[in-house]
Design an enzyme around this catalytic site. Structure first.
Site, short mmCIF file in Angstrom:
data_model
loop_
_atom_site.label_atom_id
_atom_site.label_comp_id
_atom_site.label_asym_id
_atom_site.label_seq_id
_atom_site.Cartn_x
_atom_site.Cartn_y
_atom_site.Cartn_z
N GLU A 149 -8.18 -1.10 6.44
CA GLU A 149 -6.91 -1.15 7.18
C GLU A 149 -7.19 -1.16 8.68
OE1 GLU A 149 -4.32 2.32 6.78
OE2 GLU A 149 -2.61 1.00 7.14
N GLN B 185 0.86 -1.19 0.00
CA GLN B 185 0.00 0.00 0.00
C GLN B 185 0.89 1.24 0.00
OE1 GLN B 185 -1.79 0.37 3.78
NE2 GLN B 185 -2.88 2.25 3.33
N SER C 115 1.52 6.66 2.44
CA SER C 115 2.22 7.68 3.25
C SER C 115 3.41 8.27 2.52
CB SER C 115 2.72 7.06 4.55
OG SER C 115 1.66 6.48 5.25
C1 LIG Z 1 4.87 -0.29 11.33
C2 LIG Z 1 4.33 0.69 10.31
C3 LIG Z 1 3.93 0.23 9.08
C4 LIG Z 1 3.45 1.15 8.13
N1 LIG Z 1 3.08 0.67 6.88
C5 LIG Z 1 2.64 1.53 5.96
C6 LIG Z 1 2.31 1.07 4.63
O1 LIG Z 1 2.43 -0.12 4.32
N2 LIG Z 1 1.90 1.97 3.71
C7 LIG Z 1 1.76 3.29 4.01
O2 LIG Z 1 1.34 4.05 3.14
N3 LIG Z 1 2.07 3.78 5.24
C8 LIG Z 1 2.52 2.93 6.22
N4 LIG Z 1 2.86 3.40 7.47
C9 LIG Z 1 2.79 4.84 7.73
C10 LIG Z 1 1.65 5.24 8.65
O3 LIG Z 1 0.42 5.16 8.00
C11 LIG Z 1 1.95 6.69 9.10
O4 LIG Z 1 3.18 6.66 9.82
C12 LIG Z 1 0.86 7.23 9.99
O5 LIG Z 1 -0.32 7.44 9.25
C13 LIG Z 1 1.28 8.57 10.66
O6 LIG Z 1 1.77 9.46 9.74
P1 LIG Z 1 3.17 10.20 9.96
O7 LIG Z 1 4.19 9.16 10.32
O8 LIG Z 1 3.42 11.04 8.75
O9 LIG Z 1 2.97 11.10 11.23
P2 LIG Z 1 2.26 12.54 11.25
O10 LIG Z 1 0.97 12.47 10.55
O11 LIG Z 1 3.26 13.55 10.77
O12 LIG Z 1 2.00 12.74 12.79
C14 LIG Z 1 2.98 13.28 13.70
C15 LIG Z 1 2.30 13.47 15.05
O13 LIG Z 1 1.23 14.44 14.94
C16 LIG Z 1 0.01 13.90 15.41
N5 LIG Z 1 -1.13 14.38 14.62
C17 LIG Z 1 -1.23 14.42 13.27
N6 LIG Z 1 -2.44 14.91 12.90
C18 LIG Z 1 -3.14 15.15 14.04
C19 LIG Z 1 -4.46 15.64 14.32
N7 LIG Z 1 -5.29 15.98 13.34
N8 LIG Z 1 -4.82 15.75 15.63
C20 LIG Z 1 -3.98 15.41 16.64
N9 LIG Z 1 -2.71 14.95 16.42
C21 LIG Z 1 -2.30 14.80 15.15
C22 LIG Z 1 0.16 12.38 15.23
O14 LIG Z 1 -0.69 11.66 16.11
C23 LIG Z 1 1.64 12.18 15.56
O15 LIG Z 1 1.83 12.09 16.94
C24 LIG Z 1 3.35 2.52 8.44
C25 LIG Z 1 3.75 2.98 9.70
C26 LIG Z 1 4.25 2.08 10.63
C27 LIG Z 1 4.68 2.58 11.97
#
Ligand SMILES: Cc1cc2nc3c(=O)[nH]c(=O)nc-3n(C[C@H](O)[C@H](O)[C@H](O)COP(=O)(O)OP(=O)(O)OC[C@H]3O[C@@H](n4cnc5c(N)ncnc54)[C@H](O)[C@@H]3O)c2cc1C
Length: 415
Positions: A253, A135, A138
Site C-alpha cells: 500500500e 481492502q 480500518s
Molecule cells: C482517502 C482514504 C481512503 C482510505 N481507504 C481505505 C481502504 O480502502 N481500506 C481501509 O481499510 N482503510 C482505508 N482508509 C483508512 C485509513 O487507513 C485510516 O484512516 C488511517 O490508517 C488512519 O486511521 P484512523 O482514521 O483510524 O485515525 P487514527 O489512527 O485514530 O489516528 C488519529 C490521529 O492520531 C494520530 N496517531 C495515531 N497513532 C499514532 C502514533 N502511534 N503516534 C503518533 N500519532 C498517532 C494519527 O496520526 C491521527 O492524527 C482510507 C482513508 C482515507 C483518508
C-alpha cells in the site's frame, strides 16, 4: 544515480510508446487533461466503464499488471520496465485509479498467501479489470493501529461466521471481492489473534453504506457484517497469522500510494503564469515568485528522491522505507499549494467567466482531497514514526499494549 535508459530500457520504451500511440482512448484525452488531483473530469462516459475498457485492452495485449507473472495475467516485467510503462502511459494512467487497491495491494497478498487454484481463478480477472477488489482493514477502533480491530470471525466446522464493521473502505460499493482482516482470538496479544480472509462482496451478510465526502463525492464506505458465513478455504495464511499477512498488504500500500502522489506544483505554476493581480501579472509579483521558488525546490527534491528509488530499481535493488518521505512531503505540499492558489484567486477579485470557475474548481477539489492523502495508507505521524525508526534508527514508539492479551486492554466499549 544515472537517469539515462540503458539500451534495453530504451528499446522497451519505444515498444510501449508505439503501443500506447496506437491503442490509447484518445477521444478521452482532452477530458482527462482537464482532471486534477481530487477531480476526475470525465463527463462523456461513466469513469468506471472507461477504466474497465482501457484495462481490458491493456490486458488483452499483455500490458496489464506488468510485474505480475504471466500465468496470473501479468507480463513478468522488471520493476524498471513497470516504471517506464507508467511514465509513458501518462495521462491515461488516470483510468487506472480504480484498480490501485486491487492491483497494488490485494493482488500481491493473494499471490503470497492464496492457493494455486485460487490464484489462477482470481488474479487474471483482477488484472484485466473485470473484477475489482477492495481492502477491508480500518475500523472505528482500528486505523493507524489496525491490530486494535474488533470484527470477529468465529469458527463453525469448515466455515467461519463474521460479525462487525469496517470503515473508510475505498471502492467497496463497486467491488466484487475484498480482503478482510478479523479477530479470531481475543485471549492473546492484539497482533497475534488476527486472521485474514477474502470475501465476495455480494454475499448475504455484507452491507455497504457509502460515506458522503466534503467534495460531494462518495469514494469510500462503511461495511457491516452480520453473520457472514464463509468457507475456511477463503482464509489467507494461517489462523492467527493475519498480522503477518496484513504487513504484505500494507507494505505494498505504501509503495503504491507513495509512488503516485501529486504535489499540485505544475498546476500552480501554470495558473500563476496566466493570473493577473491588481498590480500586474502574478508571475512577476515578488511574493508569488518567492513562494513558487520554495515549492519548486521541494518539488525537485521529491522528483530526485523518486528517481533515486527508480535508479535503485534499475540496478535490481529494492527501495526501502525512504519511500514514506514522498507521501509525507507531497501530502502537506499539495494542501498548502491549493490553499495558496485559492488565496490568489481571492486577491484577483471575483471570478467572472467559465474558464475562471473551471480553474477555481480545480484548486478547490485539490484542497478538499489533500487531507485524505495525509491520512490514507498511514497518517503523517505514522510516516514520521517509520522514517524515525527505520530510516534514522531512532528509538521506537512506545507500545504499552503490545504484549497484553486483547481482552485485557482497557476500553470504554465492549471488545
Ligand atoms: C482517502 C482514504 C481512503 C482510505 N481507504 C481505505 C481502504 O480502502 N481500506 C481501509 O481499510 N482503510 C482505508 N482508509 C483508512 C485509513 O487507513 C485510516 O484512516 C488511517 O490508517 C488512519 O486511521 P484512523 O482514521 O483510524 O485515525 P487514527 O489512527 O485514530 O489516528 C488519529 C490521529 O492520531 C494520530 N496517531 C495515531 N497513532 C499514532 C502514533 N502511534 N503516534 C503518533 N500519532 C498517532 C494519527 O496520526 C491521527 O492524527 C482510507 C482513508 C482515507 C483518508
Amino acid at each position: 544515480m544515472n537517469f539515462d535508459d540503458t539500451p534495453e530500457e530504451a528499446r522497451f520504451r519505444r515498444k510501449v510508446r508505439s503501443w500506447i500511440e496506437a491503442n490509447a482512448p484518445k477521444s478521452l484525452r482532452a477530458e482527462l487533461e482537464n482532471s486534477s488531483f481530487g477531480r476526475m473530469a470525465l463527463q462523456s462516459i461513466d469513469p468506471l466503464r472507461a477504466s474497465k475498457a482501457w484495462q481490458k485492452r491493456k490486458f488483452a495485449a499483455g500490458w496489464a499488471c506488468l510485474h505480475w507473472p504471466k500465468e496470473y495475467g501479468g507480463r513478468g516485467a522488471t520493476p524498471i520496465e513497470r516504471v517506464i510503462w507508467t511514465q509513458e502511459e501518462g495521462i491515461y494512467a488516470l483510468l487506472s485509479g480504480l484498480f490501485v487497491i486491487g492491483h497494488g495491494m490485494c493482488g500481491p497478498t493473494l499471490m503470497a498467501f492464496a492457493g494455486e487454484e485460487q490464484k489462477r481463478r482470481f488474479l487474471p480477472p483482477l488484472a484485466s479489470g473485470e473484477e475489482i477488489w477492495c481492502q477491508l482493514f480500518s475500523e472505528p477502533a482500528g486505523g493507524s493501529d489496525v491490530a486494535g480491530l474488533r470484527t470477529r470471525a468465529e469458527r463453525d466446522g469448515d466455515h467461519w461466521i463474521i460479525n462487525g464493521q469496517k470503515i473508510w473502505t475505498s471502492g467497496a460499493h463497486y467491488s466484487d471481492y475484498g480482503i478482510l482482516i478479523t479477530r479470531t482470538d481475543r485471549n492473546v496479544p492484539k497482533h497475534k489473534g488476527l486472521t485474514m480472509f477474502y470475501i465476495d462482496m455480494k454475499s448475504p451478510g455484507v452491507e455497504v453504506k457509502p460515506i458522503k465526502q466534503a467534495n460531494g463525492m462518495q469514494e469510500f464506505n462503511e461495511v457491516f457484517f452480520t453473520d457472514l458465513r464463509i468457507p475456511d478455504s477463503q482464509r489467507l495464511g494461517a489462523v492467527g497469522d493475519g498480522w503477518n499477512v496484513s504487513l504484505t498488504t500494507l507494505m505494498n500500500e505504501r509503495m503504491s500510494i507513495g509512488a503516485g502522489v501529486s504535489t499540485g506544483f505544475p498546476e500552480l505554476f501554470e495558473f500563476c503564469n496566466s493570473l493577473m493581480l491588481e498590480d500586474g501579472p502574478a508571475i512577476e509579483d515578488r511574493n508569488v515568485r518567492s513562494k513558487l521558488a520554495n515549492w519548486a525546490v521541494k518539488a525537485s527534491g521529491l522528483k530526485y528522491t523518486s528517481m533515486r528509488a527508480i535508479s535503485a530499481l534499475s540496478k535490481g535493488d529494492r527501495p526501502g522505507p525512504e519511500n514514506s518521505i514522498g507521501k509525507l512531503v507531497a501530502g502537506s505540499m499539495v494542501q498548502e499549494v491549493a490553499m495558496y492558489a485559492l488565496d490568489l484567486q481571492g486577491a484577483a477579485g471575483a471570478l467572472s467567466g467559465p474558464e475562471d470557475a473551471e480553474i477555481a474548481g480545480k484548486f478547490q477539489a485539490m484542497l478538499l482531497r489533500a487531507p485524505g492523502t495525509r491520512v490514507e495508507g498511514g497518517t503523517d505521524e505514522i510516516m514520521r514514526n517509520i522514517i524515525a525508526e527505520r530510516v534514522l534508527g531512532l528509538p521506537g514508539d512506545i507500545r504499552v499494549d503490545k504484549d497484553v492479551p486483547f481482552n485485557k486492554i482497557p476500553t470504554k466499549g465492549r471488545a
